[in-house]
Design an enzyme around this catalytic site. Structure first.
Site, PDB file in Angstrom:
ATOM      1  CG  HIS A  81      11.687 -57.645   4.438  1.00  0.00           C
ATOM      2  ND1 HIS A  81      11.891 -57.938   5.785  1.00  0.00           N
ATOM      3  CD2 HIS A  81      10.344 -57.579   4.266  1.00  0.00           C
ATOM      4  CE1 HIS A  81      10.708 -58.016   6.394  1.00  0.00           C
ATOM      5  NE2 HIS A  81       9.765 -57.799   5.490  1.00  0.00           N
ATOM      6  CG  HIS A 121       7.994 -57.884  10.019  1.00  0.00           C
ATOM      7  ND1 HIS A 121       8.032 -59.259   9.934  1.00  0.00           N
ATOM      8  CD2 HIS A 121       7.779 -57.437   8.753  1.00  0.00           C
ATOM      9  CE1 HIS A 121       7.841 -59.636   8.684  1.00  0.00           C
ATOM     10  NE2 HIS A 121       7.689 -58.543   7.949  1.00  0.00           N
ATOM     11  CG  HIS A 125       1.615 -54.644   4.055  1.00  0.00           C
ATOM     12  ND1 HIS A 125       1.413 -55.761   4.840  1.00  0.00           N
ATOM     13  CD2 HIS A 125       2.914 -54.713   3.657  1.00  0.00           C
ATOM     14  CE1 HIS A 125       2.522 -56.469   4.921  1.00  0.00           C
ATOM     15  NE2 HIS A 125       3.459 -55.861   4.195  1.00  0.00           N
ATOM     16  CD  GLU A 173       4.697 -59.736   5.695  1.00  0.00           C
ATOM     17  OE1 GLU A 173       5.646 -60.005   4.948  1.00  0.00           O
ATOM     18  OE2 GLU A 173       4.621 -58.696   6.366  1.00  0.00           O
TER      19      GLU A 173
END
Length: 431
Positions: free
Chosen positions: A59, A12, A194, A241
């Site tokens: 976020h 995403h 990441h 995540e």
């Protein structure tokens, strides 16, 4: 009954939304993003789900550290695009599915998962970035409803892999027992490897990403033994995540088949997607009747209590606009607008004529019947300078004097505050 048609996972990263908004389809660097999602677009079009249960993380946009939840279920009727600092993207709001959301909430709470519920919050790139590519026709409106499920993975301690997988199993039971004949797709988002902060910024681990996707298909329970630290070591701190992919997998059958998988690493974050279709049909541990009895157990019989109105998700959704209007009066500026020109305040809030009438008449009992929380009435009473006891008497259909005769002490009170002129009733009582 509702049917789970399968699950899909997607990164995403805001990179996806940027590519869509700037029309990068023909750019050599960006084209693989669009190409990789074509099979997912086709699968969604062919399968035509009625609703997507969309597992994502915000976020620090709508879910900030002033109040951060582990699991937050979107129960509202619509969800707009959040402004992340550069202006909200030009996308239509997503439509929710409140009836299914409430059913899921009952099931998860009965299985001892603690949830928060949200409405009217904007969804950021964790939701809209891939959605804008998954449904190219979105400008004309989304062809599917959505239940957003926000997982608080950005503040430690956060939900671990085992907890997320178990929650997925609970979601499966809840969806399959929903009485409407609808098709549901499960989306898990985020990842893969990441890291976007600190000196380790820019870390990726493609071999682990490939291994993770393979294990997720064939042996997902083995992933529940990884700690957040181990997932961060393998896939970067933000890459941890992937527990949300595991939640999606938990909501599917024991055996699945990967019918699509793509992976592209242009910069900081892999842009990956996959589709799982179910290949086994395990019978549920409980019959639908037993399951529904269990999840409705806590409020069973509450309807026998005359004059009692539990503040359920359904009531919260139905009367959100009016509850929200009254709640906003805790802000001095909104309070002053209401006091100076209530009709203009009603208009700005887009209240219905029925809602405006309830406020004009201060019809406390009718507002409870409509779906207003008592604790909003208490706030409204403080704003207009009345007492809790006046409100109680009105709900009982009694005069204040008669109601006070039923109390041990004949006192008046309201929530504390310092606005001038709001405690005149206390001065009169003292005299």
């Amino acid at each position: 009954m509702a049917t789970i048609i399968g699950g899909f996972a997607t990164s995403h990263t805001p990179t996806i939304g940027f590519a869509v908004d700037t029309n990068k389809q023909s750019d050599a660097v960006w084209a693989p993003i669009f190409k990789g999602y074509e099979p997912v677009q086709k699968w969604l079009k062919d399968q035509a789900p009625d609703v997507i249960l969309y597992i994502f993380n915000d976020h620090m946009t709508s879910f900030f550290i002033d109040h951060y939840s582990q699991f937050a279920l979107g129960v509202g009727e619509s969800f707009p695009v959040a402004d992340e600092g550069g202006g909200a993207r030009d996308l239509p709001p997503l439509k929710g599915y409140p009836a299914l959301a409430e059913h899921l909430a009952k099931g998860l709470v009965a299985d001892e998962f603690d949830l928060s519920y949200f409405q009217n919050k904007g969804l950021d790139h964790g939701c809209f970035s891939p959605m804008s590519l998954l449904f190219p026709e979105h400008k004309q409106g989304w062809p599917v409803k959505m239940i957003p499920f926000q997982v608080g993975v950005l503040v430690a301690p956060s939900p671990n892999a085992a907890r997320c997988y178990k929650l997925g199993r609970s979601l499966r039971k809840a969806i399959q027992s929903f009485p409407e004949n609808i098709k549901v797709a499960i989306a898990g988002t985020g990842g893969l490897s990441h890291q976007v902060h600190g000196e380790r910024c820019g870390f990726n681990n493609t071999p682990w990403d490939m291994e993770f996707m393979s294990i997720l298909e064939k042996n997902p329970e083995s992933l529940t033994h990884y700690t957040i630290a181990q997932l961060a070591e393998l896939g970067g701190m933000e890459g941890a995540e992937v527990v949300m992919w595991l939640m999606m997998r938990g909501a599917l059958s024991a055996e699945v088949e990967t019918v699509h998988q793509t992976y592209y690493l242009p910069s900081m974050t892999p842009i990956a997607s996959l589709i799982f279709e179910e290949r086994s049909h395990e019978p549920p541990a409980e019959s639908t009747a037993d399951y529904l009895k269990r999840i409705n157990h806590e409020l069973d019989g509450i309807e026998k209590l005359a004059g009692t109105y539990p503040f359920t998700i359904a009531r919260a959704v139905k009367a959100f606009r009016l509850n929200n209007f009254i709640h906003d009066l805790i802000q001095p500026a909104k309070r002053q607008q209401f006091q100076d020109d209530p009709e203009a305040a009603f208009q700005k809030a887009e209240l219905t004529e029925q809602e405006r009438d309830l406020l004009r008449r201060r019809d406390w009992r009718a507002m409870i019947h409509y779906g207003v929380s008592f604790f909003m009435l208490e706030k409204l009473g403080a704003v207009v300078g009345t007492t809790n006891l006046h409100i109680y008497a009105a709900m009982k259909g009694m005069s204040l004097d008669d109601f006070l005769q039923t109390r041990n002490a004949k006192v008046l009170y309201s929530v504390a505050g310092k606005d001038d002129g709001k405690k005149e009733w206390d001065k009169a009582q003292s005299k």
